[in-house]
Design an enzyme around this catalytic site. Structure first.
Site, PDB file in Angstrom:
ATOM      1  N   LYS A  71      41.952  34.098  36.545  1.00 50.45           N
ATOM      2  CA  LYS A  71      43.053  34.286  36.318  1.00 50.45           C
ATOM      3  C   LYS A  71      43.492  32.613  35.758  1.00 50.45           C
ATOM      4  CE  LYS A  71      46.178  34.115  39.994  1.00 50.45           C
ATOM      5  NZ  LYS A  71      46.253  32.467  39.930  1.00 50.45           N
ATOM      6  N   THR A  72      43.405  31.931  36.985  1.00 47.28           N
ATOM      7  CA  THR A  72      44.008  30.724  36.789  1.00 47.28           C
ATOM      8  C   THR A  72      42.614  29.561  35.027  1.00 47.28           C
ATOM      9  OG1 THR A  72      43.821  30.115  39.174  1.00 47.28           O
ATOM     10  CG2 THR A  72      43.277  28.392  37.203  1.00 47.28           C
TER      11      THR A  72
ATOM     12  N   ASP B 200      53.079  31.741  37.142  1.00 48.71           N
ATOM     13  CA  ASP B 200      51.640  32.229  37.732  1.00 48.71           C
ATOM     14  C   ASP B 200      52.132  32.731  38.893  1.00 48.71           C
ATOM     15  OD1 ASP B 200      48.963  32.304  38.233  1.00 48.71           O
ATOM     16  OD2 ASP B 200      49.245  30.542  39.555  1.00 48.71           O
ATOM     17  N   GLU B 201      51.402  33.714  39.741  1.00 47.92           N
ATOM     18  CA  GLU B 201      51.524  34.528  40.807  1.00 47.92           C
ATOM     19  C   GLU B 201      52.495  35.475  41.073  1.00 47.92           C
ATOM     20  OE1 GLU B 201      49.454  34.841  42.978  1.00 47.92           O
ATOM     21  OE2 GLU B 201      48.075  33.195  43.159  1.00 47.92           O
TER      22      GLU B 201
ATOM     23  N   GLN C 182      47.936  42.946  45.384  1.00 47.23           N
ATOM     24  CA  GLN C 182      48.240  41.183  45.962  1.00 47.23           C
ATOM     25  C   GLN C 182      49.910  40.922  46.295  1.00 47.23           C
ATOM     26  OE1 GLN C 182      44.813  38.098  45.614  1.00 47.23           O
ATOM     27  NE2 GLN C 182      44.599  39.806  43.845  1.00 47.23           N
TER      28      GLN C 182
ATOM     29  N   ARG D 185      38.534  39.267  49.760  1.00 45.80           N
ATOM     30  CA  ARG D 185      37.919  38.236  50.470  1.00 45.80           C
ATOM     31  C   ARG D 185      36.449  37.492  50.493  1.00 45.80           C
ATOM     32  NH1 ARG D 185      41.753  36.513  47.704  1.00 45.80           N
ATOM     33  NH2 ARG D 185      41.784  38.272  47.502  1.00 45.80           N
TER      34      ARG D 185
END
Length: 726
Positions: free
Chosen positions: A36-37, A227-228, A258, A643
């Site tokens: 994503k980043t 973002d997010e 998420q 995770r």
């Protein structure tokens, strides 16, 4: 001059589409571990390469750390030290704009920003002005009130609506709480200060009140990237919507799977209702009906075996954009499920498995143990301590260091040792009407009366040193004879607090005298239903979780009737970290197991992950289902699974929790805990199942008995604290 970038070489096909085709309203559904980043930073680099000026790009993140990381990545990509002047958190952007236009809202442009502690002090002043003395009567603490006000503002709800949704125990005093919130707002404006929530609310009000200012920034920001996005609240989404009215080049990046922060007022509908294109509509009109939808489904983190389980779990959510994560990593072992007789056995297995992972070359700091709620870690912390395994606790405080655990242990310590003035101070300071001076006065009287009585009775040394509860109660009776003497020497206010303490004492005394066989755990359960519970309800918003902690402590204490032994073990746990660090190498100090709540683990990854406490009622959590819904609990489980990079263990204990039901038909036996419904949702071909396969399990007295039943079988607020966070 910029370095020419080979985007085709640097990005996969999914990421490249976002970077090159991100014009207009765009929703980027970025699955866990999908880069994503990287995608966002390359999109910014692409815009700069296309000639877009840095000041015309608005990049909004949730933390300063994320913003700085993205800017550094952009600099590295373009080979230029170019700055992005409009990048940062929502609060940071709000602060910059309000510093120029605060006068429009009745503030001066030199307004100050209150950090969380400053805000708390101002609310305390409001409580005092209202004539509320929390030492005279129980009332929500300033911290509790601060959180309620913050949630209401970020969720765009009235205070009454928030109380009805989350804090029904305060509905009876809603008029007072509303008045306090209004006074708090008035005092801020009079002092020319804003708190963190004001930076968002006032920015939104500024744009609504003055369209000229709103249009100025809407014209300036040709491209907006957020973002997010799944973690945004209503206010944040409304601000972004207003800023995107001119150019409509709005690219939001997030993962609805998420979205796990609704307790902080995050609203998943911001992402679910962004567009109506694709397979998900909910029969509603999206804010941007024709927005493009991009999916990043290539995962660079986990094995296919782990992703198959994650995909299987999240597929059960109805309100979602369908995604299917696919891995570029080689296949490995299937995730494993284990069930155990109790939490001690579960902890023992995990510790042994950790040793095996170490033998395979996995470092301790690459192993994480995740849980839904903090109370689930107690048995595990005990076992890790016994085995000498260092651990780092994320998302809270170690079990035996938590304030409410220490409170209850202090109550027990005075039964064990009447002269323990440290524990007396802690207990007395909890009572209404009793201040520091009165505390010392009471302690002096306690020591005087107990000393005199013991001399008169000439108590035998062996009795004083006995550890049975009945003997301890007898020893305490020396003081009991002088309870009334102590009361008469206190002020009217202090007498209220002293009476509250006596109520707890006599409830403990009653259960010791009435029970033929009383455990230490029984005493702790008395405290969870006493005046101390009322204290927790008013002092902490998470009082339910704290009571669950105490229930867990009671289960641990059920194992003994020896109070001294129990307190010694608890103290050793509490002081485990007070070791001579000079004897430990720096490498050992860094090499620690990670224990974390799942909420705190979001965005992180480990080679091996244990997800524990997967029983019905605990995960999914019953209360969370009522407040946030089952689907958010499932998303939380999905976050936990994703995770893990290589090893994934899902575990649960059949006993040892406190969701055990009683059954009169079984002569006092009770049903054991059932496995989480989430375990049952996993395709059994995707996992290595070591759990109990058939039958319901019951216990009777101290033995476990398995009874076959052919009809039923089972297969297993604001993120900111300090001004620097702006």
């Amino acid at each position: 001059m910029f370095t020419m970038i080979n985007f085709q070489k640097e990005l996969n096909s999914e990421q490249l589409k976002v970077v090159e085709q991100g014009e207009g309203p765009c929703l980027v559904l970025a699955g866990a571990g999908s880069g994503k980043t990287r995608t966002i930073t390359y999109r910014v680099a692409y815009l700069l390469e296309q000639g877009v000026k840095p000041e015309n790009i608005l990049l909004v993140t949730f933390t300063n750390k994320a913003a700085k990381e993205m800017i550094e990545r952009v600099k590295k990509i373009i080979g230029n030290d170019l700055k992005l002047p409009w990048s940062g958190t929502f609060h940071h952007i709000g602060y910059r704009i309000l510093k120029k236009y605060a006068e429009v809202l009745g503030y001066k442009n030199n307004f100050s920003v209150l950090d969380a502690d400053d805000s708390l002090e101002l609310i305390k002043l409001c409580l005092k002005a209202e004539g509320i003395d929390r030492k005279e009567k129980r009332f929500p603490s300033a911290k509790v009130l601060q959180t309620i006000i913050s949630f209401a503002r970020n969720a765009e709800m009235s205070l009454e609506e928030v109380l009805e949704l989350k804090y029904e125990n305060f509905l009876a005093i809603s008029d007072i709480l509303v008045r306090l919130a209004e006074d708090y707002h008035k005092r801020k404006q009079e002092a020319n200060v804003m708190d963190f929530d004001d930076l968002l609310v006032n920015l939104y009000l500024l744009f609504l009140k003055n369209p000229v200012i709103k249009n100025k920034y809407a014209e300036q920001f040709q491209y907006i990237l957020v973002d997010e996005y799944q973690d945004t609240n209503k206010i944040q989404a409304s601000i972004i919507e207003l800023l995107a009215t001119k150019h409509k080049n709005l690219l939001v990046v997030g993962d609805d799977a998420q979205s796990i922060y609704s307790f902080r007022a995050a609203d998943i509908n911001n992402i679910l209702e962004f567009s109506t294109l694709g397979e998900f509509t909910l029969n509603r009109k999206g804010k941007y009906p024709n927005a493009k939808i991009f999916k990043l489904e290539t995962n660079y983190r986990s094995t296919p075996n782990i992703l198959n389980v994650a995909n299987c779990v999240i597929a059960n959510n109805r309100k979602q954009y369908e995604k299917k994560l696919k891995s570029i990593v080689k296949e490995f072992a299937k995730p494993e499920i284990y069930s155990f007789a109790d939490q001690a056995e579960e902890a023992d297995f995990i510790v042994n498995q950790i040793f095996e992972l170490q033998a395979e070359g996995v470092n301790l700091n690459n192993i994480a143990i995740l849980f839904r709620a903090a109370y689930q870690s107690q048995a595990l912390e005990m076992e890790l301590t016994k085995q000498g395994i260092n651990y780092d606790y994320r998302g809270g405080i170690r079990f035996f260091e938590r304030a409410h655990i220490k409170d209850v242990l202090s109550y027990l310590r005075i039964f064990n040792n009447l002269e323990d003035d440290i524990s007396w101070r802690r207990i007395l300071n909890l009572q209404i009407g009793i201040g520091p001076v009165t505390v010392e006065k009471i302690i002096r009287m306690i020591k005087t009366f107990s000393g005199e009585e013991k001399n008169k009775e000439k108590v035998r040394e062996e009795k004083i040193n006995s550890t049975s509860l009945m003997t301890m109660l007898k020893n305490f009776s020396y003081l009991e004879r002088n309870f009334e003497n102590i009361k008469t020497q206190l002020s009217a206010k202090a007498q209220i607090g002293w009476n509250d303490f006596l109520q707890v004492y006599f409830e403990i005394k009653e259960i010791i005298e009435s029970e033929e066989k009383c455990s230490i755990g029984d005493l702790i359960r008395v405290l969870t239903k006493s005046k101390y519970k009322e204290y927790l309800e008013n002092e902490y918003l998470d009082y339910r979780e704290r009571i669950q902690d105490l229930e867990q402590l009671a289960l641990f204490a059920d194992q003994t009737e020896d109070l001294s032994q129990f307190l010694a073990e608890a103290t050793l746990q509490e002081n485990f970290q007070q070791i001579d660090k000079e004897e430990i190498s720096a490498e050992d100090l860094e090499n620690k197991i990670i224990l974390s709540t799942i909420h705190q683990a979001k965005g992180l990854e480990w080679e091996a992950v244990f997800v524990i406490g997967l029983t019905s009622g605990q995960f999914p959590n019953d209360r969370a289902i009522r407040e946030q819904g089952l689907e958010e609990e499932r998303r939380l489980f999905y976050v936990a699974i994703t995770r893990a990079k290589k090893y994934l263990y899902l575990t649960y204990a059949l006993t040892g929790g406190f969701f055990v039901q009683s059954s009169a038909t079984l002569g006092g036996a009770g049903f054991l805990q059932e496995p989480s419904m989430f375990i049952d949702e996993i395709d059994k071909d995707l996992i290595f199942d070591n759990s109990f396969k058939e039958g319901n399990v019951f216990f009777d007295d101290e033995e476990i008995e398995y009874i076959t039943d052919d009809n039923s079988s089972f297969d297993p607020g604001s993120f900111l604290k300090r001004i620097s966070d702006l």
